[in-house]
Design an enzyme around this catalytic site. Structure first.
Site, PDB file in Angstrom:
ATOM      1  N   ASP A   1      37.393  43.149  49.256  1.00  0.00           N
ATOM      2  CA  ASP A   1      38.402  43.653  50.208  1.00  0.00           C
ATOM      3  C   ASP A   1      39.271  44.722  49.527  1.00  0.00           C
ATOM      4  OD1 ASP A   1      41.148  41.220  49.998  1.00  0.00           O
ATOM      5  OD2 ASP A   1      39.666  41.803  48.489  1.00  0.00           O
TER       6      ASP A   1
ATOM      7  N   ASP B   1      39.849  45.159  43.494  1.00  0.00           N
ATOM      8  CA  ASP B   1      38.447  45.174  43.944  1.00  0.00           C
ATOM      9  C   ASP B   1      37.788  46.498  43.553  1.00  0.00           C
ATOM     10  OD1 ASP B   1      40.250  43.795  46.114  1.00  0.00           O
ATOM     11  OD2 ASP B   1      38.293  42.848  46.345  1.00  0.00           O
TER      12      ASP B   1
ATOM     13  N   ASN C   1      42.898  42.217  51.898  1.00  0.00           N
ATOM     14  CA  ASN C   1      44.044  43.034  51.457  1.00  0.00           C
ATOM     15  C   ASN C   1      44.501  43.980  52.557  1.00  0.00           C
ATOM     16  OD1 ASN C   1      44.423  42.097  48.776  1.00  0.00           O
ATOM     17  ND2 ASN C   1      42.605  43.247  48.129  1.00  0.00           N
TER      18      ASN C   1
ATOM     19  N   THR D   1      35.201  38.769  45.897  1.00  0.00           N
ATOM     20  CA  THR D   1      36.552  39.050  45.390  1.00  0.00           C
ATOM     21  C   THR D   1      37.573  39.220  46.513  1.00  0.00           C
ATOM     22  OG1 THR D   1      36.168  41.448  45.324  1.00  0.00           O
ATOM     23  CG2 THR D   1      35.607  40.176  43.329  1.00  0.00           C
TER      24      THR D   1
ATOM     25  N   PHE E   1      45.923  34.175  47.199  1.00  0.00           N
ATOM     26  CA  PHE E   1      45.705  34.899  48.454  1.00  0.00           C
ATOM     27  C   PHE E   1      44.304  34.708  49.053  1.00  0.00           C
ATOM     28  CE2 PHE E   1      46.392  37.996  51.681  1.00  0.00           C
ATOM     29  CZ  PHE E   1      45.206  38.704  51.820  1.00  0.00           C
ATOM     30  N   ASN E   2      43.242  34.910  48.268  1.00  0.00           N
ATOM     31  CA  ASN E   2      41.895  34.885  48.847  1.00  0.00           C
ATOM     32  C   ASN E   2      41.588  33.542  49.517  1.00  0.00           C
ATOM     33  OD1 ASN E   2      41.222  37.510  48.156  1.00  0.00           O
ATOM     34  ND2 ASN E   2      40.312  36.931  46.195  1.00  0.00           N
TER      35      ASN E   2
ATOM     36  N   HIS F   1      42.625  41.072  38.784  1.00  0.00           N
ATOM     37  CA  HIS F   1      41.971  39.810  39.146  1.00  0.00           C
ATOM     38  C   HIS F   1      40.456  39.957  39.322  1.00  0.00           C
ATOM     39  CE1 HIS F   1      45.995  38.219  40.170  1.00  0.00           C
ATOM     40  NE2 HIS F   1      46.188  39.293  40.895  1.00  0.00           N
ATOM     41  N   ASP F   2      40.059  40.862  40.207  1.00  0.00           N
ATOM     42  CA  ASP F   2      38.655  40.935  40.621  1.00  0.00           C
ATOM     43  C   ASP F   2      37.751  41.421  39.500  1.00  0.00           C
ATOM     44  OD1 ASP F   2      39.777  42.068  43.858  1.00  0.00           O
ATOM     45  OD2 ASP F   2      39.520  40.047  43.072  1.00  0.00           O
TER      46      ASP F   2
HETATM   47  O1  RIB Z   1      45.107  36.885  44.728  1.00  0.00           O
HETATM   48  C1  RIB Z   1      44.441  38.011  44.221  1.00  0.00           C
HETATM   49  C2  RIB Z   1      43.242  38.330  45.055  1.00  0.00           C
HETATM   50  O2  RIB Z   1      43.622  38.597  46.404  1.00  0.00           O
HETATM   51  C3  RIB Z   1      42.517  39.594  44.587  1.00  0.00           C
HETATM   52  O3  RIB Z   1      41.163  39.508  44.909  1.00  0.00           O
HETATM   53  C4  RIB Z   1      43.175  40.664  45.394  1.00  0.00           C
HETATM   54  O4  RIB Z   1      42.350  41.825  45.533  1.00  0.00           O
HETATM   55  C5  RIB Z   1      43.336  39.969  46.715  1.00  0.00           C
HETATM   56  O5  RIB Z   1      42.092  40.049  47.412  1.00  0.00           O
HETATM   57 CA    CA Z   2      40.204  41.266  46.294  1.00  0.00          CA
END
Ligand code: RIB
Ligand code: CA
Length: 307
Positions: free
Chosen positions: A9, A14, A38, A123, A164-165, A237-238
């Site tokens: 996303d 990403d 996102n 991701t 979040f994801n 993160h990703d």
């Molecule tokens: O919490 C971080 C994740 O949520 C990452 O993948 C960021 O790109 C969002 O998608």
């Molecule tokens: Ca992401």
């Protein structure tokens, strides 16, 4: 070499994960599927293509997927990634649209065409992955494994409980974690320990077009993390999840039970992790430690190699 599909996303991190995949000979990127997360799926799809355009990779297929979670209301993260989902660099508009197939149908077609097993790197919210498993249960066996960025056994980032994801689509995540696939969870517990810093961004800015793009992405993306956490840096993160496929030695994992909370808001999207392996059947490799220095060295070096 691992054949991979990146379900994502974009989103700043990403986008960096996508560039890392393109720069790493250990993986062969079969294509990109996009999901609402996102930003809206229209924007995340456009962003994936914009990044591929920037490094002249028009041959990489992009398939657009779910435009909302399975049951929950859609929430985008404009506070982190901006109105475009990729604020900062000001990349040109995408040169093309996504392919004609919906992401889950493209994933199915791609798996049917491959003789070798495919790793799905996810991701974003897991909506596409859950829909794929529901629509094509017979093809789940064609997935060698799922490596997902999401969750936390510590503090969340969207609520105190949830990352979040997983928070965005907990029902989808529950389906994925319960599927019995070889699943690796790369959560905030490790991604928050490998921050890209201004020094990394300066090195990247001098390393070529791709590096300059990542440096420009960082300049925007770090603002949220400076405000929210007081950090002089930002977690990618990703890219950590993708790097785990490139070099599995970067992360230490524990095979244990993970249960996704699909309850009301207070605990929604919590990944309950039985780290001591005392209670639940193990269903996931959970990342518990990261060699941050080696990860960042890999990331900077590989992005720089794109020229
Ligand atoms: O919490 C971080 C994740 O949520 C990452 O993948 C960021 O790109 C969002 O998608
Ligand atoms: Ca992401």
């Amino acid at each position: 070499m691992s054949d991979i599909i990146l379900d994502c996303d974009p989103g700043h991190d990403d986008a960096i994960a996508l560039l890392l995949a393109l720069a790493s000979p250990e993986v062969r990127l079969l294509g990109v599927s996009t999901v609402s997360g996102n930003q809206t799926v229209e924007k995340t799809t456009a962003n994936a293509i914009r990044v591929l355009d920037h490094v002249d990779r028009a041959e990489v297929p992009v398939a657009a997927g779910a435009d909302r979670p399975l049951t929950r209301a859609r929430h985008v993260a404009a506070n982190v990634h901006g109105e475009t989902g990729l604020d900062g660099p000001g990349l040109p508009l995408p040169s093309r649209g996504p392919g004609a197939q919906h992401a889950i149908d493209w994933i199915a077609t791609t798996l049917r065409e491959r003789a070798d097993p495919v790793t799905l790197v996810a991701t974003g919210p897991l909506t596409n992955v859950a829909l794929f498993l529901a629509r094509y249960p017979e093809l789940a066996a064609e997935l060698e494994r799922v490596v997902l960025m999401g969750g936390a056994f510590g503090e969340g980032n969207t609520t105190p409980a949830a990352e979040f994801n997983i928070w965005a689509d907990p029902e989808a995540a529950q389906r994925v974690f319960q599927e019995g696939l070889d699943t690796t969870m790369v959560g905030l517990d490790v991604t928050h320990r490998a921050l890209m810093t201004p020094a990394h961004a300066r090195r990247l800015a001098d390393s070529g077009r791709a590096g300059k793009l990542v440096a420009d992405l960082y300049e925007f993306y770090v603002r949220f993390h400076s405000r929210a956490y007081g950090w002089d840096g930002a977690p990618v993160h990703d890219a950590v999840a993708l790097a785990h496929v490139v070099d599995p030695s970067l992360l230490d994992t524990v095979h244990c039970g993970v249960v996704v909370d699909t309850g009301p808001e207070l605990s929604r999207g919590r990944t309950h992790v039985d780290l001591r392996r005392a209670s639940w059947e193990a269903n996931c490799q959970v990342a518990v430690d990261i060699d941050s220095e080696r990860f960042l060295a890999l990331l900077i070096g590989r992005i720089g190699s794109l020229g």
